[in-house]
Design an enzyme around this catalytic site. Structure first.
Site, short mmCIF file in Angstrom:
data_model
loop_
_atom_site.label_atom_id
_atom_site.label_comp_id
_atom_site.label_asym_id
_atom_site.label_seq_id
_atom_site.Cartn_x
_atom_site.Cartn_y
_atom_site.Cartn_z
N ASP A 43 0.71 -1.12 -0.04
CA ASP A 43 0.15 -0.19 -0.07
C ASP A 43 0.78 1.15 -0.10
OD1 ASP A 43 -2.03 1.97 0.25
OD2 ASP A 43 -2.94 0.77 1.83
N ASP A 44 0.90 2.00 -1.03
CA ASP A 44 1.53 3.24 -1.07
C ASP A 44 3.09 3.20 -1.50
OD1 ASP A 44 -0.85 4.43 -0.62
OD2 ASP A 44 -0.30 5.56 1.13
N CYS A 92 -5.90 4.48 -3.04
CA CYS A 92 -6.36 2.99 -2.65
C CYS A 92 -7.41 2.44 -3.21
CB CYS A 92 -6.36 3.12 -1.13
SG CYS A 92 -5.06 3.95 -0.31
N HIS A 110 -11.08 -2.21 1.59
CA HIS A 110 -11.25 -1.13 1.16
C HIS A 110 -12.50 -0.80 0.01
CE1 HIS A 110 -9.61 2.58 2.80
NE2 HIS A 110 -9.05 3.01 1.74
N ASP A 154 -0.41 -0.59 -4.75
CA ASP A 154 -1.74 -0.11 -5.35
C ASP A 154 -1.67 1.51 -5.87
OD1 ASP A 154 -1.29 1.44 -2.80
OD2 ASP A 154 -3.37 1.29 -2.07
N ASN A 155 -0.60 2.04 -5.55
CA ASN A 155 -0.52 3.57 -6.18
C ASN A 155 0.99 4.03 -5.71
OD1 ASN A 155 -2.45 4.24 -3.60
ND2 ASN A 155 -0.58 4.81 -3.65
#
Length: 493
Positions: free
Chosen positions: A42-43, A81, A149, A281-282
């Site tokens: 994540d991130d 996200c 999410h 995810d990003n």
């Protein structure tokens, strides 16, 4: 009879290369269906792992994965996200699901927003036949552990969306909550807990094909890590924008989770026919340019890519993608062909021998041919992005990370259309990966071509559009306290 590899769908290639994949056989045996493991940080930024260029962060297990598999240099996701997760599970671009961002589009101060965004969906619509449901129907055991999410209550929980086993947890790295309630040792670190659940799932389902989805909450804020790992990185000298020992320790824990999975696969003799993918995810939370200067700020840095999480520049939407499948993928290979989040659904469905539901629309293509032959060219005109809202800046010196915008990547070119002022930016990513040289004035025909494609796509897909505020709305930018509160609450998302 002539048997043609199933990996040849949606591809074009020279005849000489095609001949390699055509074999003459009296009894063509189909390849065994692989186990599929999808690990998503994540991130985590494009250069936040050693094999992608970092000289500060240490990721030996992910590096081993790359050495034994393939690195995709142009893998695209959404800018934050929730929409990436929706695209992965539905196989659809955001305009089809309505999931564009986390929480509300009403970010920042109303007086700074020149447009009114459309509504944002925070839950994946229940009428979507998810990737997990499709693989379960194909005979796979399915498990998900981590950040969902896409709606956690009732019918939106992953256990109701195709996963045989599912534990949702995000928001804290220590003293975390789980849904459903699952016991863990005091002081446990969430990334370690999730890795443990993943390993148990592999052990339990070792005798038949399985799909394991491990979406970590790390390295998302809050920036918290295990003390012993923080101390490991504290003496290290910064290298470029990579300098935070706690963030490095978080990456280390994610890397350890990949190592635990690889070790378990080796122990059980499953490595050979398991497709193991690691991605994010990003983009990373950094690389934000201070207006009027050449300086950038953030927890990490995505250089040479421009921008970071929340922007539609490359630093926000291009992430690491590393895959290993010893039965098929040649070790130490690279692929420059663009791929995207919406490609995972058709890829995994093909590998599982499943069939698409008649009423399911998939926006991506199977990238299975790229695993076998990285030089393959997919039969795709473009990859699209559409973000009709606002994300407020992560740094105090700026107002926005992005304003309403659409983007198209076609060949080497990328066009951004900003709606507030009808402004275009055009970049040749092959020559200008850092998106510094806007070619709008020099290549007007290319702008016209790509904008025409973007307009046609938005019309076809039914993209939700923002509208300009009226003179009265601009003069009286009043919003309810509830809306303002909701927008501010999600400032770091």
């Amino acid at each position: 009879m002539i048997a043609i590899s199933p990996f040849l769908s949606h591809v074009s290639r020279p005849i000489g290369v095609l001949a390699i994949f055509v074999t003459v056989s009296l009894t063509a045996e189909p390849a065994p269906r692989p186990n599929i493991i999808f690990v998503m940080a994540d991130d985590l930024g494009w250069t936040d792992v050693t094999c992608m260029g970092s000289k500060y962060y240490e990721t030996p297990h992910i590096d081993r994965l790359a050495k034994e598999g393939i690195i995709f240099s142009s893998y695209y996701v959404y800018q934050n996200c929730a929409p990436t997760r929706a695209a992965l599970l539905s196989g659809q671009y955001a305009p089809r699901t309505g999931v564009y961002t986390v929480g509300s589009f009403l970010r920042g101060r109303g007086k700074n927003r020149k447009m009114v965004p459309p509504p944002n969906q925070t839950k994946l619509p229940l009428d979507r036949f998810t990737l997990a449901q499709a693989l379960k129907k194909a005979g796979y055991a399915t498990g998900m552990f981590g950040k969902w999410h896409l709606g956690t209550g009732g019918e939106y929980h992953p256990s109701k969306r195709g996963f045989d086993e599912a534990i949702v947890s995000n928001g804290r790295h220590f003293n975390f909550n789980t849904n459903p309630k699952t016991p863990y040792e005091k002081g446990a670190y969430l990334a370690d807990f999730l890795a443990g659940q993943a390993v148990k799932f592999i052990e339990k389902h070792k005798a038949h094909p399985f799909f394991l989805y491990l979406p970590h909450f790390a390295v998302h804020t809050p920036i918290h890590a295990k003390k012993e790992l923080i101390e490991k990185y504290r003496p290290k000298k910064p290298v470029g924008g990579h300098k935070n020992p706690t963030y490095a320790a978080m990456i280390h824990s994610v890397d350890e989770s990949v190592g635990r999975i690889m070790k378990k696969l080796d122990e059980l003799g499953l490595s050979g026919n398991t497709l193991l993918i690691f991605t994010s995810d990003n983009g990373g939370l950094g690389g934000y340019q201070v207006p009027g200067t050449d300086k950038t700020k953030g927890i990490t840095d995505n250089t040479p890519l421009r921008g970071g999480k929340g922007t539609l520049y490359e630093g926000g939407v291009r992430v690491p993608f590393i895959a290993r499948w010893p039965a098929v993928i040649q070790p130490g290979t690279h692929c420059d062909e663009p791929a995207a989040h919406v490609d995972m659904y058709p890829t995994f469905l093909e590998l599982a021998g499943g069939k698409k539901e008649s009423n399911t629309i998939l926006d991506g293509l199977s990238i299975a041919p790229l695993f076998r032959a990285p030089e393959t060219k997919l039969d795709r005109k473009a990859i699209y992005f559409h973000f009709p809202g606002y994300l407020q800046a992560y740094i105090r010196e700026a107002t926005w990370r992005t304003t309403p915008v659409s983007t198209i990547r076609s060949g080497d070119y990328k066009l951004l259309e900003f709606f507030e002022d009808s402004r275009f930016e055009l970049y040749n990513l092959k020559n200008d990966l850092s998106e510094k040289n806007n070619l709008v004035e020099k290549e007007t025909e290319k702008v016209k071509e790509l904008h025409g494609m973007l307009l046609a796509w938005r019309k076809e897909i039914g993209a939700h559009m923002p509208r300009m505020k009226t003179a009265e709305e601009l003069a009286n930018p009043k919003e309810s306290k509830a809306k303002n509160k909701k927008g501010k609450k999600k400032i770091r998302k």
